[in-house]
Design a protein around this motif. Structure first.
Motif, short mmCIF file in Angstrom:
data_model
loop_
_atom_site.label_atom_id
_atom_site.label_comp_id
_atom_site.label_asym_id
_atom_site.label_seq_id
_atom_site.Cartn_x
_atom_site.Cartn_y
_atom_site.Cartn_z
N ASN A 105 19.93 18.07 67.41
CA ASN A 105 19.36 17.08 68.34
C ASN A 105 20.44 16.42 69.20
O ASN A 105 20.44 15.21 69.42
N LEU A 106 21.37 17.24 69.68
CA LEU A 106 22.48 16.74 70.49
C LEU A 106 22.24 17.03 71.97
O LEU A 106 21.68 18.06 72.33
N LYS A 107 22.69 16.10 72.79
CA LYS A 107 22.59 16.29 74.22
C LYS A 107 23.95 16.69 74.78
O LYS A 107 24.99 16.15 74.38
N ALA A 108 23.94 17.64 75.69
CA ALA A 108 25.15 18.03 76.40
C ALA A 108 24.75 18.47 77.79
O ALA A 108 23.64 18.95 78.02
N TYR A 109 25.69 18.31 78.72
CA TYR A 109 25.46 18.80 80.08
C TYR A 109 25.84 20.28 80.10
O TYR A 109 26.98 20.65 79.79
N ILE A 110 24.88 21.10 80.46
CA ILE A 110 25.12 22.53 80.60
C ILE A 110 24.80 22.91 82.04
O ILE A 110 23.66 22.73 82.48
N PRO A 111 25.77 23.40 82.80
CA PRO A 111 25.51 23.73 84.22
C PRO A 111 24.42 24.78 84.37
O PRO A 111 24.05 25.47 83.41
N GLU A 112 23.95 24.92 85.60
CA GLU A 112 22.88 25.89 85.88
C GLU A 112 23.27 27.30 85.44
O GLU A 112 22.45 28.02 84.87
N TYR A 113 24.49 27.70 85.73
CA TYR A 113 25.01 28.96 85.20
C TYR A 113 26.36 28.63 84.57
O TYR A 113 27.37 28.50 85.27
N PRO A 114 26.40 28.46 83.24
CA PRO A 114 27.55 27.81 82.59
C PRO A 114 28.69 28.74 82.21
O PRO A 114 29.49 28.42 81.33
N TYR A 156 19.80 14.28 80.93
CA TYR A 156 20.76 13.90 79.89
C TYR A 156 20.32 12.65 79.15
O TYR A 156 20.49 12.55 77.92
N ILE A 157 19.75 11.69 79.86
CA ILE A 157 19.39 10.43 79.21
C ILE A 157 18.02 10.48 78.56
O ILE A 157 17.57 9.48 77.99
N GLY A 158 17.35 11.63 78.63
CA GLY A 158 16.16 11.80 77.82
C GLY A 158 14.84 11.96 78.54
O GLY A 158 13.79 12.00 77.91
N VAL A 159 14.86 12.04 79.87
CA VAL A 159 13.61 12.31 80.59
C VAL A 159 13.33 13.80 80.48
O VAL A 159 14.18 14.63 80.83
N THR A 160 12.17 14.16 79.98
CA THR A 160 11.86 15.58 79.85
C THR A 160 11.70 16.19 81.24
O THR A 160 11.20 15.54 82.17
N PRO A 161 12.16 17.43 81.43
CA PRO A 161 12.13 18.03 82.77
C PRO A 161 10.76 18.01 83.44
O PRO A 161 10.67 17.87 84.66
N ASP A 162 9.67 18.13 82.65
CA ASP A 162 8.35 18.11 83.27
C ASP A 162 7.94 16.71 83.71
O ASP A 162 6.91 16.54 84.37
N GLU A 163 8.74 15.69 83.36
CA GLU A 163 8.48 14.33 83.82
C GLU A 163 9.43 13.92 84.95
O GLU A 163 9.50 12.75 85.31
#
Length: 488
Positions: free
Chosen positions: A126-135, A463-470
């Motif tokens: 349950n960890l958050k990390a920034y992963i680029p579009e093509y990482p 990153y801060i927790g907004v789901t992409p569909d929102e």
């Protein structure tokens, strides 16, 4: 800009123990050489949990508040994700591309494969990390990814150290700007809610403050020929000092502050002015001040300031562009339909640097029902033309985080109106207005960043927790919204 963190980046290379450690080390050095900014190279390459603890200590002692976890080869999936877990700050996970076709035996790193395992392990924990579009990329490409990570990291670090200070409840008939504050705490943001009476008392404690003349002189210099209400400047200067002193006395353990203030209906009659110009001055320095106690508006402005490293503004999505104005000044000159355009307006809270010219005036709307002399203090002018991003982070009535982002522009067309105002154009705005803003219950206030920052804002919101569909955006023509009538 003040009131924002400095991002201190570190990079830690990780290596699977059955791969050459030198591969990750040399590739990390190449990334550091390609990156143009300041980047602390952690000397420890992480192969194990013990290495992870050592590397963590090194980046902490170096003062890093954001971290790049770099898979120079396949990588140790447990140790690398525990590094993300225990590092107290935003992390980016990225991987190395293979370099040469004639070096695919001892020189093959398989980080393309390792990135999949890393992402799986992040989700397990349950960890958050920034992963680029093509990482996955070459050193030069990874350096570009790091540059894109910096504004995201700055926003995340800033939010963890933010306090929003409010004065007064939302005005009557402005329930649209009201939202549950629980999500602020979920984001790590503190909030201090105060009465207007507290602010009024603090204001009068600054009567005769010896610093007032210096602030007035600074206001006169900033306004120049637009200083049409010179007699109101001492009161505005007193109010500015009141807010700045309140910030210093009340930010407590927090490093950064935003303000959500009340500006009507009793503010004018009791204080004897409107606060718009002072709001514009603080926002221009990096201390966002939203109108009408719009807490999530202030939060959105703060995020926009972190991402753009520049002043932002908060505007009403206000009025349509008249058809005759569109026909004579927009059609054929700019590739927008009438429904793509609208006017963004607020009474006078946009900083001078984001107006084509400015003048101090009275608040016309309020002066329709109040004496003009108590409505002075607005900063009027057309907003500078150029690229913008219109966006907002919002908590819904039932406590969900939701956001929208749309890139667009302010057109170089005179508004012929009043307040701080501009003619905005966003592709497919009409559909966006109906099927995102109306359908999902957003208030009329939107934050404006000056430039195209949609990509970074989208990543911050994720990153801060907004789901992409929102996270809403202006769908291009042919891309139907879920609520859009297919037969319309």
């Amino acid at each position: 800009m003040m009131n924002m963190p400095e991002v201190k980046l570190g990079i830690v290379a990780v290596s699977r123990d059955c791969f050459p450690i030198t591969l990750s080390e040399s590739r990390r050095k190449a990334v550091a050489a390609a990156y143009k900014g300041e980047l602390y190279e952690c000397p420890t390459v992480v192969e194990s949990e013990l290495d992870m603890q050592k590397a963590l200590k090194e980046v902490q002692e170096a003062g890093c508040n954001a971290l790049v976890v770099y898979l120079g080869n396949f990588g140790p999936e447990t140790a690398e994700t525990l590094l993300v877990k225990y590092f107290d700050g935003p992390c980016m996970v990225v991987a190395a591309a293979e370099e040469h076709g004639d070096n695919l035996v001892q020189g093959r790193g398989d980080a393309y494969c390792g990135m999949l395992n890393a992402s799986y392990n992040l989700q397990l924990r349950n960890l958050k990390a920034y992963i680029p579009e093509y990482p996955v990329g070459t050193p030069e490409e990874v350096a570009e990814m790091i540059e894109e990570f910096v504004p995201v990291a700055r926003a995340v670090v800033g939010l963890k150290n933010l306090k929003i200070i409010t004065f007064g409840p939302r005005p009557q008939d402005f329930m649209a700007c009201n939202a549950p504050i629980k999500q602020l705490f979920n984001l790590g943001v503190e909030i201090e809610e105060n009465s207007e009476l507290d602010l009024f008392e603090a204001f009068h404690k600054h009567d005769g403050d010896e610093r007032i003349p210096a602030v007035v002189a600074d206001m006169e210099k900033e306004l120049g020929d637009g200083n049409n209400k010179p007699t109101i400047l001492p009161k505005l200067a007193q109010y500015e000092l009141t807010l700045l002193d309140w910030i210093e006395a009340h930010k407590g353990s927090r490093k950064y502050v935003a303000i959500a203030g009340k500006c009507w209906p009793a503010f004018q009659t009791q204080f004897g002015f409107v606060p718009c110009y002072v709001n514009s001055r603080l926002t221009g320095r990096g201390i966002p001040v939203s109108c009408e106690v719009d807490i999530y508006g202030a939060l959105s402005e703060f995020i926009g300031t972190m991402v753009s490293n520049d002043a932002v503004t908060l505007l009403d999505i206000n009025n349509t562009v008249p058809a005759d104005m569109y026909e004579s000044e927009i059609k054929g000159k700019y590739n927008y339909t009438l429904k793509d355009t609208f006017m963004g307006f607020h009474c006078g809270n946009t900083t001078t640097g984001k107006l084509t010219s400015c003048s101090m005036k009275y608040q016309l709307i309020m002066a329709r029902s109040l004496p003009e002399e108590v409505t002075q203090g607005t900063l009027e002018g057309d907003i500078v033309p150029g690229d913008i991003t219109f966006f907002r982070l919002q908590s819904t009535a039932d406590g969900k985080l939701r956001a929208y982002v749309a890139n667009g522009e302010v057109l170089p067309v005179a508004t012929r109106s009043f307040g701080g105002i501009g003619i905005f154009a966003i592709p497919e705005m009409g559909r966006f207005y109906r099927h995102e803003l109306i359908e999902k219950g957003y208030p009329h206030h939107g934050a404006v960043a000056f430039g195209h920052y949609g990509k970074a804002l989208f990543e911050v919101f994720k990153y801060i927790g907004v789901t992409p569909d929102e996270i809403g955006y202006n769908h291009p023509k042919g891309d139907r919204y879920p609520t859009e009538n297919p037969f319309a």
